[in-house]
Design a protein around this motif. Structure first.
Motif, PDB file in Angstrom:
ATOM      1  N   SER A  73     -13.800  -4.715  13.270  1.00  0.00           N
ATOM      2  CA  SER A  73     -14.195  -4.460  11.882  1.00  0.00           C
ATOM      3  C   SER A  73     -14.012  -5.724  11.040  1.00  0.00           C
ATOM      4  CB  SER A  73     -13.386  -3.309  11.293  1.00  0.00           C
ATOM      5  OG  SER A  73     -12.029  -3.639  11.242  1.00  0.00           O
ATOM      6  N   TYR A  74     -14.828  -5.800   9.988  1.00  0.00           N
ATOM      7  CA  TYR A  74     -14.780  -6.960   9.098  1.00  0.00           C
ATOM      8  C   TYR A  74     -15.066  -6.483   7.680  1.00  0.00           C
ATOM      9  CZ  TYR A  74     -16.259 -11.270   6.786  1.00  0.00           C
ATOM     10  OH  TYR A  74     -16.390 -12.314   5.911  1.00  0.00           O
ATOM     11  N   ASP A  75     -14.245  -6.893   6.733  1.00  0.00           N
ATOM     12  CA  ASP A  75     -14.441  -6.579   5.317  1.00  0.00           C
ATOM     13  C   ASP A  75     -14.823  -7.877   4.617  1.00  0.00           C
ATOM     14  OD1 ASP A  75     -14.294  -5.956   2.603  1.00  0.00           O
ATOM     15  OD2 ASP A  75     -12.549  -4.666   2.869  1.00  0.00           O
ATOM     16  N   PHE A  76     -16.053  -7.940   4.101  1.00  0.00           N
ATOM     17  CA  PHE A  76     -16.487  -9.181   3.450  1.00  0.00           C
ATOM     18  C   PHE A  76     -16.123  -9.221   1.976  1.00  0.00           C
ATOM     19  CE2 PHE A  76     -20.404  -6.550   3.592  1.00  0.00           C
ATOM     20  CZ  PHE A  76     -20.767  -6.512   2.258  1.00  0.00           C
ATOM     21  N   GLU A 141     -20.989  -0.990   0.773  1.00  0.00           N
ATOM     22  CA  GLU A 141     -21.848  -1.094   1.961  1.00  0.00           C
ATOM     23  C   GLU A 141     -20.983  -0.995   3.197  1.00  0.00           C
ATOM     24  OE1 GLU A 141     -25.309  -1.474   4.130  1.00  0.00           O
ATOM     25  OE2 GLU A 141     -25.250  -1.515   1.935  1.00  0.00           O
ATOM     26  N   VAL A 142     -21.363  -0.114   4.098  1.00  0.00           N
ATOM     27  CA  VAL A 142     -20.730  -0.001   5.411  1.00  0.00           C
ATOM     28  C   VAL A 142     -21.863   0.014   6.419  1.00  0.00           C
ATOM     29  CG1 VAL A 142     -19.308   1.389   6.956  1.00  0.00           C
ATOM     30  CG2 VAL A 142     -18.794   1.338   4.504  1.00  0.00           C
ATOM     31  N   ASN A 143     -21.798  -0.849   7.393  1.00  0.00           N
ATOM     32  CA  ASN A 143     -22.870  -0.913   8.381  1.00  0.00           C
ATOM     33  C   ASN A 143     -22.266  -1.127   9.762  1.00  0.00           C
ATOM     34  OD1 ASN A 143     -25.466  -1.238   9.586  1.00  0.00           O
ATOM     35  ND2 ASN A 143     -26.227  -1.979   7.618  1.00  0.00           N
ATOM     36  N   THR A 144     -23.045  -0.794  10.769  1.00  0.00           N
ATOM     37  CA  THR A 144     -22.576  -0.841  12.147  1.00  0.00           C
ATOM     38  C   THR A 144     -23.437  -1.777  12.969  1.00  0.00           C
ATOM     39  OG1 THR A 144     -21.920   1.468  11.913  1.00  0.00           O
ATOM     40  CG2 THR A 144     -22.029   0.599  14.141  1.00  0.00           C
ATOM     41  N   LEU A 145     -22.782  -2.507  13.874  1.00  0.00           N
ATOM     42  CA  LEU A 145     -23.475  -3.295  14.888  1.00  0.00           C
ATOM     43  C   LEU A 145     -23.380  -2.537  16.199  1.00  0.00           C
ATOM     44  CD1 LEU A 145     -22.063  -6.831  14.141  1.00  0.00           C
ATOM     45  CD2 LEU A 145     -24.347  -6.006  13.653  1.00  0.00           C
ATOM     46  N   TYR A 146     -24.459  -2.557  16.973  1.00  0.00           N
ATOM     47  CA  TYR A 146     -24.485  -1.863  18.255  1.00  0.00           C
ATOM     48  C   TYR A 146     -24.769  -2.867  19.366  1.00  0.00           C
ATOM     49  CZ  TYR A 146     -25.166   2.108  15.142  1.00  0.00           C
ATOM     50  OH  TYR A 146     -25.027   3.040  14.144  1.00  0.00           O
ATOM     51  N   LEU A 147     -23.918  -2.876  20.389  1.00  0.00           N
ATOM     52  CA  LEU A 147     -24.130  -3.714  21.571  1.00  0.00           C
ATOM     53  C   LEU A 147     -24.241  -2.810  22.788  1.00  0.00           C
ATOM     54  CD1 LEU A 147     -23.118  -6.104  19.815  1.00  0.00           C
ATOM     55  CD2 LEU A 147     -21.888  -6.881  21.806  1.00  0.00           C
ATOM     56  N   GLN A 148     -25.180  -3.152  23.664  1.00  0.00           N
ATOM     57  CA  GLN A 148     -25.278  -2.470  24.947  1.00  0.00           C
ATOM     58  C   GLN A 148     -25.064  -3.518  26.025  1.00  0.00           C
ATOM     59  OE1 GLN A 148     -29.080  -0.511  24.857  1.00  0.00           O
ATOM     60  NE2 GLN A 148     -28.193   1.335  23.969  1.00  0.00           N
ATOM     61  N   ALA A 149     -24.265  -3.143  27.029  1.00  0.00           N
ATOM     62  CA  ALA A 149     -23.914  -4.076  28.095  1.00  0.00           C
ATOM     63  C   ALA A 149     -23.853  -3.320  29.413  1.00  0.00           C
ATOM     64  CB  ALA A 149     -22.567  -4.736  27.788  1.00  0.00           C
ATOM     65  N   ASN A 150     -23.606  -4.048  30.467  1.00  0.00           N
ATOM     66  CA  ASN A 150     -23.515  -3.447  31.803  1.00  0.00           C
ATOM     67  C   ASN A 150     -22.124  -2.862  32.043  1.00  0.00           C
ATOM     68  OD1 ASN A 150     -22.322  -6.013  31.900  1.00  0.00           O
ATOM     69  ND2 ASN A 150     -22.747  -6.233  34.075  1.00  0.00           N
ATOM     70  N   THR A 151     -21.655  -2.073  31.103  1.00  0.00           N
ATOM     71  CA  THR A 151     -20.341  -1.444  31.181  1.00  0.00           C
ATOM     72  C   THR A 151     -20.504   0.067  31.268  1.00  0.00           C
ATOM     73  OG1 THR A 151     -20.214  -1.317  28.784  1.00  0.00           O
ATOM     74  CG2 THR A 151     -19.246  -3.263  29.815  1.00  0.00           C
ATOM     75  N   ALA A 152     -19.433   0.748  31.598  1.00  0.00           N
ATOM     76  CA  ALA A 152     -19.476   2.206  31.670  1.00  0.00           C
ATOM     77  C   ALA A 152     -19.698   2.810  30.286  1.00  0.00           C
ATOM     78  CB  ALA A 152     -18.180   2.744  32.266  1.00  0.00           C
ATOM     79  N   GLN A 153     -19.103   2.198  29.262  1.00  0.00           N
ATOM     80  CA  GLN A 153     -19.318   2.660  27.890  1.00  0.00           C
ATOM     81  C   GLN A 153     -20.716   2.218  27.481  1.00  0.00           C
ATOM     82  OE1 GLN A 153     -16.229   1.553  25.147  1.00  0.00           O
ATOM     83  NE2 GLN A 153     -17.553   1.823  23.381  1.00  0.00           N
ATOM     84  N   VAL A 155     -22.443   2.208  24.550  1.00  0.00           N
ATOM     85  CA  VAL A 155     -22.626   1.448  23.318  1.00  0.00           C
ATOM     86  C   VAL A 155     -21.269   0.984  22.812  1.00  0.00           C
ATOM     87  CG1 VAL A 155     -23.458   1.541  20.937  1.00  0.00           C
ATOM     88  CG2 VAL A 155     -24.674   2.804  22.710  1.00  0.00           C
ATOM     89  N   HIS A 156     -21.203  -0.274  22.412  1.00  0.00           N
ATOM     90  CA  HIS A 156     -20.000  -0.853  21.817  1.00  0.00           C
ATOM     91  C   HIS A 156     -20.319  -1.099  20.348  1.00  0.00           C
ATOM     92  CE1 HIS A 156     -18.188  -1.553  25.777  1.00  0.00           C
ATOM     93  NE2 HIS A 156     -19.442  -1.766  26.142  1.00  0.00           N
ATOM     94  N   ARG A 157     -19.491  -0.576  19.460  1.00  0.00           N
ATOM     95  CA  ARG A 157     -19.755  -0.672  18.028  1.00  0.00           C
ATOM     96  C   ARG A 157     -18.761  -1.607  17.346  1.00  0.00           C
ATOM     97  NH1 ARG A 157     -20.661   4.420  19.717  1.00  0.00           N
ATOM     98  NH2 ARG A 157     -22.610   5.403  19.128  1.00  0.00           N
ATOM     99  N   ALA A 158     -19.257  -2.256  16.306  1.00  0.00           N
ATOM    100  CA  ALA A 158     -18.413  -3.038  15.406  1.00  0.00           C
ATOM    101  C   ALA A 158     -18.893  -2.703  13.996  1.00  0.00           C
ATOM    102  CB  ALA A 158     -18.538  -4.530  15.684  1.00  0.00           C
ATOM    103  N   TRP A 159     -17.973  -2.752  13.025  1.00  0.00           N
ATOM    104  CA  TRP A 159     -18.311  -2.354  11.668  1.00  0.00           C
ATOM    105  C   TRP A 159     -18.020  -3.475  10.692  1.00  0.00           C
ATOM    106  CZ3 TRP A 159     -15.687   0.446  15.243  1.00  0.00           C
ATOM    107  CH2 TRP A 159     -16.238   1.654  15.621  1.00  0.00           C
ATOM    108  N   PHE A 160     -18.800  -3.495   9.605  1.00  0.00           N
ATOM    109  CA  PHE A 160     -18.476  -4.385   8.504  1.00  0.00           C
ATOM    110  C   PHE A 160     -18.684  -3.622   7.212  1.00  0.00           C
ATOM    111  CE2 PHE A 160     -22.934  -5.131   9.385  1.00  0.00           C
ATOM    112  CZ  PHE A 160     -23.519  -5.168   8.146  1.00  0.00           C
TER     113      PHE A 160
END
Length: 175
Positions: A73-76, A141-153, A155-160
Motif C-alpha cells: 500500500s502507498y498513501d500519496f 482516491e483509493v485505487n488498486t493495481l492488479y498483477l498476474q503471475a505464474n503463481t498459485a495466487q 491475482v496480486h493486489r497493491a493499493w494506493f
C-alpha cells in the motif's frame, strides 16, 4: 426429512474428523515423479503444496514461484488536481522457482502501469510502477493495481490512496 438430513450431516462430520487433513494440488507430474517429466499444478502453474498429516506434522512439498510485496500500500497524501503521481511497488520472489509477471493493470483508466517483463529468479526482486493522472479528479482516491503471475495466487493486489485538492483559486465551493 429433517431427521435424514441430520443423519447425513452427522455421518460426514464423523468421517471428516478421522481422515487426515490433506491440501495437495497435483503433487506429481505426468510420470508420477515430483517435478520431473511433467507439469505440477493447475494449467502449468506451480502451487504451494502443504500436507498436514494426521499426526499434525506439517510438511512443505513444493513452493514454486511466490510474489511478496515489500509494502502493498502507498498513501500519496494530498496533491492538487492535475498532478501526476508515480510510485513503484517493489516485490520479491520468495519461492524456489522463476517468477514471471505476465499482466499488470490499474483499477481505472486514470492509472497506467509499467512492469518488468523479465524472469525473476528465486530471491530476486522486481517492481511495478503506477502512474496516476489526477486530472479531472477531486476528493479521496483509493485505487488498486492488479498483477498476474505464474503463481498459485491468481491475482496480486497493491493499493494506493490519497486526497486530490482543487487547484488554488479554482475551488467552486469558495467564492
Amino acid at each position: 426429512m429433517i431427521r435424514l438430513l441430520l443423519y447425513v450431516i452427522i455421518f460426514f462430520t464423523t468421517i471428516l474428523m478421522f481422515l487426515p487433513i490433506v491440501s495437495v494440488h497435483n503433487v506429481y507430474g505426468q510420470n508420477g515423479q515430483n517435478g520431473q517429466n511433467g507439469v505440477n499444478g493447475v494449467n502449468g502453474v506451480k502451487v504451494v503444496e502443504k500436507v498436514i498429516q494426521s499426526s499434525g506434522e506439517e510438511k512443505i512439498v513444493h513452493l514454486g514461484p511466490q510474489l511478496e510485496y515489500e509494502d502493498p500500500s502507498y498513501d500519496f497524501g494530498q496533491v492538487e488536481m492535475g498532478v501526476v503521481v508515480m510510485h513503484s511497488f517493489r516485490y520479491r520472489n520468495s519461492g524456489d522457482e522463476d517468477l514471471i509477471v505476465y499482466f499488470a493493470k490499474g483499477g481505472c483508466t486514470c492509472v497506467q502501469v509499467e512492469y518488468e517483463k523479465d524472469t525473476i529468479a528465486p530471491g530476486g526482486t522486481g517492481e511495478v510502477t503506477m502512474i496516476f493522472n489526477t486530472s479531472n479528479r477531486v476528493g479521496e482516491e483509493v485505487n488498486t493495481l492488479y498483477l498476474q503471475a505464474n503463481t498459485a495466487q491468481k491475482v496480486h493486489r497493491a493499493w494506493f490512496r490519497g486526497k486530490i485538492l482543487w487547484p488554488k483559486g479554482k475551488d467552486p465551493n469558495l467564492k
